[in-house]
Scaffold this motif. Sequence first.
Motif, mmCIF file in Angstrom:
data_model
loop_
_atom_site.group_PDB
_atom_site.id
_atom_site.type_symbol
_atom_site.label_atom_id
_atom_site.label_comp_id
_atom_site.label_asym_id
_atom_site.label_seq_id
_atom_site.Cartn_x
_atom_site.Cartn_y
_atom_site.Cartn_z
ATOM 1 N N TRP A 52 -30.969 124.356 31.193
ATOM 2 C CA TRP A 52 -29.831 125.564 30.986
ATOM 3 C C TRP A 52 -29.321 125.846 32.223
ATOM 4 C CZ3 TRP A 52 -31.427 129.919 33.354
ATOM 5 C CH2 TRP A 52 -32.623 129.971 33.543
ATOM 6 N N ILE A 53 -30.185 125.611 33.388
ATOM 7 C CA ILE A 53 -29.662 125.917 34.771
ATOM 8 C C ILE A 53 -28.815 125.092 35.249
ATOM 9 C CG2 ILE A 53 -30.501 126.258 37.185
ATOM 10 C CD1 ILE A 53 -33.263 126.905 36.142
ATOM 11 N N ARG A 54 -28.994 123.681 35.029
ATOM 12 C CA ARG A 54 -28.166 122.483 35.215
ATOM 13 C C ARG A 54 -26.854 122.672 34.645
ATOM 14 N NH1 ARG A 54 -31.749 119.737 38.119
ATOM 15 N NH2 ARG A 54 -33.797 119.420 37.255
ATOM 16 N N ARG A 55 -26.691 123.057 33.282
ATOM 17 C CA ARG A 55 -25.475 123.203 32.720
ATOM 18 C C ARG A 55 -24.856 124.437 33.252
ATOM 19 N NH1 ARG A 55 -25.575 125.007 26.324
ATOM 20 N NH2 ARG A 55 -26.329 126.926 27.494
ATOM 21 N N LYS A 56 -25.243 125.561 33.427
ATOM 22 C CA LYS A 56 -24.708 126.682 34.307
ATOM 23 C C LYS A 56 -24.248 126.275 35.593
ATOM 24 C CE LYS A 56 -23.421 130.774 34.651
ATOM 25 N NZ LYS A 56 -22.300 131.434 33.744
ATOM 26 N N LEU A 57 -24.831 125.288 36.368
ATOM 27 C CA LEU A 57 -24.205 124.974 37.753
ATOM 28 C C LEU A 57 -23.059 124.031 37.425
ATOM 29 C CD1 LEU A 57 -27.764 124.243 39.524
ATOM 30 C CD2 LEU A 57 -26.065 126.106 40.182
ATOM 31 N N ARG A 58 -23.182 123.344 36.446
ATOM 32 C CA ARG A 58 -21.970 122.387 36.209
ATOM 33 C C ARG A 58 -20.841 123.291 35.700
ATOM 34 N NH1 ARG A 58 -25.594 118.846 33.886
ATOM 35 N NH2 ARG A 58 -25.187 119.633 31.758
ATOM 36 N N GLN A 59 -20.991 124.251 34.760
ATOM 37 C CA GLN A 59 -19.999 125.200 34.293
ATOM 38 C C GLN A 59 -19.338 125.981 35.512
ATOM 39 O OE1 GLN A 59 -21.910 127.625 31.429
ATOM 40 N NE2 GLN A 59 -21.541 126.346 29.681
ATOM 41 N N GLU A 60 -20.278 126.327 36.418
ATOM 42 C CA GLU A 60 -19.818 126.745 37.916
ATOM 43 C C GLU A 60 -18.987 126.022 38.581
ATOM 44 O OE1 GLU A 60 -19.404 130.427 37.872
ATOM 45 O OE2 GLU A 60 -20.104 130.516 35.868
ATOM 46 N N ASN A 61 -19.215 124.763 38.606
ATOM 47 C CA ASN A 61 -18.985 123.775 39.644
ATOM 48 C C ASN A 61 -19.626 123.873 40.808
ATOM 49 O OD1 ASN A 61 -16.863 122.625 38.124
ATOM 50 N ND2 ASN A 61 -15.291 124.369 38.705
ATOM 51 N N LEU A 62 -20.886 124.209 40.713
ATOM 52 C CA LEU A 62 -21.845 124.139 41.756
ATOM 53 C C LEU A 62 -22.769 123.128 41.870
ATOM 54 C CD1 LEU A 62 -23.098 127.919 41.571
ATOM 55 C CD2 LEU A 62 -21.322 126.972 43.070
ATOM 56 N N PRO A 63 -22.887 122.721 43.059
ATOM 57 C CA PRO A 63 -23.888 121.292 42.865
ATOM 58 C C PRO A 63 -25.344 121.622 42.516
ATOM 59 C CG PRO A 63 -23.774 122.278 45.287
ATOM 60 C CD PRO A 63 -22.769 122.785 44.488
ATOM 61 N N ALA A 64 -26.050 120.690 41.990
ATOM 62 C CA ALA A 64 -27.363 120.976 41.066
ATOM 63 C C ALA A 64 -28.348 120.813 42.419
ATOM 64 C CB ALA A 64 -27.749 119.765 40.115
ATOM 65 N N ASP A 65 -28.313 120.383 43.392
ATOM 66 C CA ASP A 65 -29.151 120.278 44.444
ATOM 67 C C ASP A 65 -28.577 121.141 45.595
ATOM 68 O OD1 ASP A 65 -30.970 119.419 46.340
ATOM 69 O OD2 ASP A 65 -30.828 117.177 46.155
ATOM 70 N N PRO A 66 -29.497 121.912 46.126
ATOM 71 C CA PRO A 66 -29.219 122.942 47.189
ATOM 72 C C PRO A 66 -28.777 122.113 48.281
ATOM 73 C CG PRO A 66 -31.627 123.253 46.384
ATOM 74 C CD PRO A 66 -31.099 122.110 45.518
ATOM 75 N N ARG A 67 -29.418 121.387 48.650
ATOM 76 C CA ARG A 67 -29.200 120.296 49.913
ATOM 77 C C ARG A 67 -27.759 119.756 49.860
ATOM 78 N NH1 ARG A 67 -34.205 116.319 49.030
ATOM 79 N NH2 ARG A 67 -33.161 116.602 46.925
ATOM 80 N N ASP A 68 -26.923 120.141 48.957
ATOM 81 C CA ASP A 68 -25.499 119.689 48.993
ATOM 82 C C ASP A 68 -24.793 120.888 49.161
ATOM 83 O OD1 ASP A 68 -26.166 117.140 48.058
ATOM 84 O OD2 ASP A 68 -25.970 117.329 46.044
ATOM 85 N N GLY A 69 -25.497 122.024 49.299
ATOM 86 C CA GLY A 69 -24.716 123.314 49.757
ATOM 87 C C GLY A 69 -24.280 124.039 48.463
ATOM 88 N N TRP A 70 -24.445 125.338 48.560
ATOM 89 C CA TRP A 70 -24.293 126.346 47.433
ATOM 90 C C TRP A 70 -22.929 127.013 47.699
ATOM 91 C CZ3 TRP A 70 -29.651 127.576 44.784
ATOM 92 C CH2 TRP A 70 -29.853 126.475 44.101
ATOM 93 N N GLN A 71 -22.313 126.834 48.849
ATOM 94 C CA GLN A 71 -21.327 127.692 49.315
ATOM 95 C C GLN A 71 -20.115 127.337 48.608
ATOM 96 O OE1 GLN A 71 -23.143 126.208 51.649
ATOM 97 N NE2 GLN A 71 -24.462 127.903 52.295
ATOM 98 N N ARG A 72 -19.322 128.403 48.314
ATOM 99 C CA ARG A 72 -18.014 128.098 47.562
ATOM 100 C C ARG A 72 -17.018 127.699 48.307
ATOM 101 N NH1 ARG A 72 -17.516 130.646 41.881
ATOM 102 N NH2 ARG A 72 -19.495 130.542 41.111
#
Length: 72
Positions: A52-72
């Motif tokens: 469910w977390i991974r699905r939400k991240l995809r919906q928000e166009n955020l990377p699933a791995d924090p090392r990829d950066g979560w900044q928009r």
Amino acid sequence: MAELMPLGSERAMQVVAENKLLAAIEAGEFDNLPGFGKPSPLIDEPYDPFWWIRRKLRQENLPADPRDGWQR
């Protein structure tokens, strides 16, 4: 010192919930739900407790791995 008695037991809450579900089923509130009779799109995926977390991240166009950066 006497302990306070809970207002309702767990079994009483289960009975209330079951009765509400049965009433909703009889009223047809679960008829014609989207996706009814279709397999889940996740049926062939391996078990992932954080699906469910991974699905939400995809919906928000955020990377699933924090090392990829979560900044928009």
